[in-house]
Design an enzyme around this catalytic site. Sequence first.
Site, mmCIF file in Angstrom:
data_model
loop_
_atom_site.group_PDB
_atom_site.id
_atom_site.type_symbol
_atom_site.label_atom_id
_atom_site.label_comp_id
_atom_site.label_asym_id
_atom_site.label_seq_id
_atom_site.Cartn_x
_atom_site.Cartn_y
_atom_site.Cartn_z
ATOM 1 N N VAL A 229 40.390 41.779 38.471
ATOM 2 C CA VAL A 229 41.683 42.637 39.024
ATOM 3 C C VAL A 229 41.501 42.617 40.413
ATOM 4 C CG1 VAL A 229 42.417 43.545 36.825
ATOM 5 C CG2 VAL A 229 40.690 44.606 38.378
ATOM 6 N N ARG A 231 39.742 40.279 43.692
ATOM 7 C CA ARG A 231 40.019 39.194 44.770
ATOM 8 C C ARG A 231 39.814 37.951 44.050
ATOM 9 N NH1 ARG A 231 43.634 41.814 46.292
ATOM 10 N NH2 ARG A 231 44.133 42.359 48.297
ATOM 11 N N ASP A 255 44.072 38.149 37.100
ATOM 12 C CA ASP A 255 45.229 38.380 37.674
ATOM 13 C C ASP A 255 45.247 38.180 39.021
ATOM 14 O OD1 ASP A 255 47.603 39.889 37.931
ATOM 15 O OD2 ASP A 255 46.644 41.275 39.360
ATOM 16 N N GLU A 260 46.779 31.366 46.064
ATOM 17 C CA GLU A 260 47.919 32.008 45.306
ATOM 18 C C GLU A 260 49.183 31.532 45.891
ATOM 19 O OE1 GLU A 260 45.402 35.931 43.472
ATOM 20 O OE2 GLU A 260 47.502 36.096 44.770
ATOM 21 N N HIS A 279 49.010 37.952 39.790
ATOM 22 C CA HIS A 279 48.761 39.053 40.797
ATOM 23 C C HIS A 279 49.610 40.215 40.670
ATOM 24 C CE1 HIS A 279 46.515 39.775 45.079
ATOM 25 N NE2 HIS A 279 46.739 40.945 44.391
ATOM 26 N N SER A 280 49.832 40.959 39.399
ATOM 27 C CA SER A 280 50.796 41.566 38.740
ATOM 28 C C SER A 280 50.114 43.115 38.471
ATOM 29 C CB SER A 280 51.836 41.003 37.731
ATOM 30 O OG SER A 280 52.311 39.885 38.386
#
Length: 316
Positions: A229, A231, A255, A260, A279-280
């Site tokens: 979670v 980078r 995540d 991205e 990425h949530s």
Amino acid sequence: MSENLPAPGLLARARLLAAPTVGASVVRGLERITGRPVEQGFSGTPPEEPFICVGATLPDALRDGPLVWFHSVNAGTDALLSAGPWPSGALLTRTVGRMGERIAQYVLAWVLADCQSVPEFAAQHERAEWRRIPSELASGQTAVIYGTGRIGSAVAGLLRACGIRTVGVGRAARTASAGFDRVVGADDDAQSLASARWVVSTLPLTPATDGFFGTDRFAGMGGATFINVGRGATVDMPALEAALHTGAVGRAVLDVLPEEPAEPGDRCWQLPRTVITSHSAGITADEDIVVDFAACWEAMAEGRVPDMAVDVGRGY
């Protein structure tokens, strides 16, 4: 860092700029806090007067102006700092808000899903298959959490409340830190990794953490579930893929990714026993931006360095 603290008089007369993407509720909050109008967008030439800026990125033109303070609407500042030399004397702060709480709940959800074999049951459902799978207790097991800052501490605190032993990995060993049973240095993490059921990364991206999770660290995980979670670029993706195939990593929940968004043909979608969540885990709310900006404003008015200040030399 304290040398970048703006003088109260300078803050009092600085213009307030915000990126066009900053929402109306944030603009109203900024105006209420500072007692001055927000100027959204800019003409392409830097203001001649001292200015404060709020946004996700700092345009090149503004880097050449008399920037007093930039408040990032995001928690991560690696993209800001990698875009070019940071303006001399300008303070950089970031938005954390309730992100630690959100990310901690995200991690706990996947930890419990692991214990209750949720992915396996979901796969059985797709096959219309009835087969019992024993559950697993989270209590008494170990989570190794890389990063002992606000987010890492929030993750550790929530997992610890469920009876999970939490070991933090930071720049240096400490006997205790918020949420952690103990903290070890990054060079002494091998023994902790070997005992981990879950390995959680909350690391920022800096030159020291780029590709941090590579072949050796994955090999030492002994089948643990890896949850990232932090980078994406802190992970060597080919090394993770190899570790998933050998079983050194039992499962991965990602995540974040190095690039991205991931295109449909990206190899990451084919990783075995892996879930990607776009990425949530800790999406920033407008309220978070306003609350953290207000805390920074108050701290500087009192002559204090804000808690959300970024050491631009370290990158976080």
